[in-house]
Design a protein around this motif. Structure first.
Motif, mmCIF file in Angstrom:
data_model
loop_
_atom_site.group_PDB
_atom_site.id
_atom_site.type_symbol
_atom_site.label_atom_id
_atom_site.label_comp_id
_atom_site.label_asym_id
_atom_site.label_seq_id
_atom_site.Cartn_x
_atom_site.Cartn_y
_atom_site.Cartn_z
ATOM 1 N N VAL A 48 0.844 -1.192 0.000
ATOM 2 C CA VAL A 48 0.000 0.000 0.000
ATOM 3 C C VAL A 48 0.882 1.245 0.000
ATOM 4 O O VAL A 48 1.770 1.393 0.843
ATOM 5 C CB VAL A 48 -0.931 -0.002 1.227
ATOM 6 N N GLU A 49 0.635 2.125 -0.935
ATOM 7 C CA GLU A 49 1.389 3.378 -1.016
ATOM 8 C C GLU A 49 0.710 4.503 -0.244
ATOM 9 O O GLU A 49 1.372 5.365 0.310
ATOM 10 C CB GLU A 49 1.549 3.805 -2.477
ATOM 11 N N LEU A 50 -0.608 4.474 -0.202
ATOM 12 C CA LEU A 50 -1.370 5.578 0.373
ATOM 13 C C LEU A 50 -2.451 5.053 1.312
ATOM 14 O O LEU A 50 -3.225 4.164 0.949
ATOM 15 C CB LEU A 50 -2.028 6.402 -0.734
ATOM 16 N N THR A 51 -2.482 5.599 2.517
ATOM 17 C CA THR A 51 -3.578 5.338 3.451
ATOM 18 C C THR A 51 -4.403 6.605 3.589
ATOM 19 O O THR A 51 -3.871 7.662 3.924
ATOM 20 C CB THR A 51 -3.051 4.928 4.837
ATOM 21 N N VAL A 52 -5.703 6.490 3.328
ATOM 22 C CA VAL A 52 -6.624 7.621 3.481
ATOM 23 C C VAL A 52 -7.355 7.454 4.808
ATOM 24 O O VAL A 52 -8.094 6.488 5.001
ATOM 25 C CB VAL A 52 -7.631 7.682 2.318
ATOM 26 N N VAL A 53 -7.121 8.381 5.729
ATOM 27 C CA VAL A 53 -7.730 8.323 7.050
ATOM 28 C C VAL A 53 -9.041 9.111 7.023
ATOM 29 O O VAL A 53 -9.076 10.267 6.594
ATOM 30 C CB VAL A 53 -6.785 8.895 8.126
ATOM 31 N N ILE A 54 -10.108 8.468 7.506
ATOM 32 C CA ILE A 54 -11.441 9.068 7.488
ATOM 33 C C ILE A 54 -11.976 9.115 8.918
ATOM 34 O O ILE A 54 -12.513 8.120 9.423
ATOM 35 C CB ILE A 54 -12.404 8.259 6.597
ATOM 36 N N PRO A 55 -11.825 10.230 9.626
ATOM 37 C CA PRO A 55 -12.414 10.328 10.966
ATOM 38 C C PRO A 55 -13.931 10.435 10.831
ATOM 39 O O PRO A 55 -14.446 11.096 9.919
ATOM 40 C CB PRO A 55 -11.812 11.620 11.523
ATOM 41 N N SER A 56 -14.658 9.776 11.736
ATOM 42 C CA SER A 56 -16.111 9.778 11.578
ATOM 43 C C SER A 56 -16.829 9.745 12.916
ATOM 44 O O SER A 56 -16.337 9.200 13.900
ATOM 45 C CB SER A 56 -16.561 8.569 10.735
#
Length: 397
Positions: free
Chosen positions: A40-48
């Motif tokens: 994985v090159e990119l982790t997209v963090v989604i706070p919710s």
């Protein structure tokens, strides 16, 4: 056909005993190994928090926008009562690119984002809101800038070509613009949108400065820029802030005050936590409320001084509790019956704190100290006591 059917009848019994494990070993060697997943090159963090209606659509949009990129998304959910975490996990069972961290007993956007970033092993991490107000199609261009050597890529609402008019109320826009100007002056940050919640950076920056970041509040980017941004290569990309489709915004005008607390904490070198500074600021406003109510009781209600003072004390304590519940401890906000029991506990804590205030001040004054020094010392001790009791017994989360 069994393993024994593969053995020639001329073999001895000893050879026959060895044949089954040898045959199975040969099968294991001949079987193709499963293909490894691309790193994985990119982790997209989604706070919710309470974003169930938006999670599936956001994941679909990320899938379309990041075509050709080895990516994953991490939903960091603050134990939403609407089932946001359950939905995210059900999607993750079908598609391993979506992970979910369910946080129980702790809340706050900055803390959620930090936790999500530190859970990643990808070299690049990004933050995007779950409410679909951020333009996910900008992510490939942000990643392109990081690949080209940038350390931090910020999606800006205020750079030329950007817009925040669709997604902000008038007062939120005013607060955001004021906080942005303040950050640029006091923090020495040259970017146009240090308040942005949509950005991407190299994970090593977060790893190196995680201990310096506040997990309270809502403006992690400003905290990162203060801690690490001065010698980093930063680029900004413009976008138009969208209107929310589903759910309600968790941010309001008080976020600006929360942000001011972060700035003052940073100016003090982090010696005092943001929450304590907010608590002290609320207490200072309570002094003004106390004096106004005292004057009102004496001048308009015609009360004797003792009764007017008692009314002023109750009013000021109630003011402090309501504002602390709304602002200082907004991540553990009390509602319903919990609000009433918390108010009673706050009255008791402040009463004890007041006794300690007077006692410490009198003790200091007995050493022939000046009155203002004794009074200030007592006030500080009382504030520290009230803060400690409030954090431990009233707003436990």
């Amino acid at each position: 056909m069994s393993d024994f059917d593969l053995i020639p009848r001329s073999q001895t019994s000893a050879d026959a005993a060895l044949a089954p494990p040898l045959a199975r070993a040969a099968e294991r060697v001949a079987a193709p190994a499963p293909l490894p997943r691309a790193a994985v090159e990119l982790t997209v963090v989604i706070p919710s928090y309470c974003e169930r209606d938006n999670i599936a659509e956001l994941f679909r949009r990320l899938d379309a926008a990041l075509d050709g990129v080895a990516w994953e998304a991490v939903v960091v959910d603050d134990d939403s009562p609407d089932g946001t975490a359950e939905l995210a996990k059900s999607i993750g069972r079908r598609d391993p690119r979506l992970r979910c961290i369910r946080r129980v007993g702790r809340r706050g956007l900055s803390g959620a984002v930090i936790e999500g970033m530190l859970s990643s092993s990808a070299p690049v991490v990004a933050v995007i809101d779950a409410d679909l107000q951020h333009d996910e199609t900008l992510l490939p261009n942000m990643l392109k800038e990081i690949r080209a050597g940038a350390d931090i890529a910020i999606a800006s609402r205020y750079a030329e070509g950007g817009s925040a008019t669709e997604g902000f109320s008038g007062i939120r826009r005013w607060g955001s613009e004021m906080a942005t100007k303040l950050a640029r002056r006091l923090m020495g940050v040259s970017v146009t949108d240090p308040m942005s919640g949509f950005f991407m950076l190299r994970r090593e920056i977060v790893e190196a400065h995680a201990g310096d970041l506040s997990n309270q509040g809502y403006k992690l980017l400003a905290d990162l820029l203060w801690s690490a941004g001065r010698d980093k290569r930063i680029v900004e990309l413009t976008y138009r802030f969208r209107a929310r489709q589903h759910g309600e915004s968790k941010l309001d005008a008080l976020v600006t005050l929360d942000y001011l607390g972060l700035i003052f904490s940073k100016l003090l070198g982090g010696a005092l936590p943001v929450r304590f500074l907010m608590f002290a600021a609320v207490g200072a406003s309570g002094v003004a409320v106390h004096l106004m109510m005292l004057q009102f009781g004496l001048g308009h209600l015609g009360l004797a001084f003792g009764w007017a003072q008692a009314l002023a004390v109750i009013t000021a304590m109630t003011w402090n509790f309501v504002l602390n519940n709304r602002l200082t401890y907004r991540d553990a906000r009390l509602t319903g019956w919990g609000f009433m029991t918390g108010l009673i506990k706050f009255y008791l804590a402040c009463s004890i704190g007041s006794i300690g205030n007077v006692g410490v001040a009198s003790w200091i004054y007995s050493f022939h100290a000046t009155a203002w020094l004794a009074g200030l010392t007592g006030a500080v001790m009382g504030a520290v006591f009230n803060y400690a009791v409030s954090s431990a017994l009233i707003w436990k989360k």
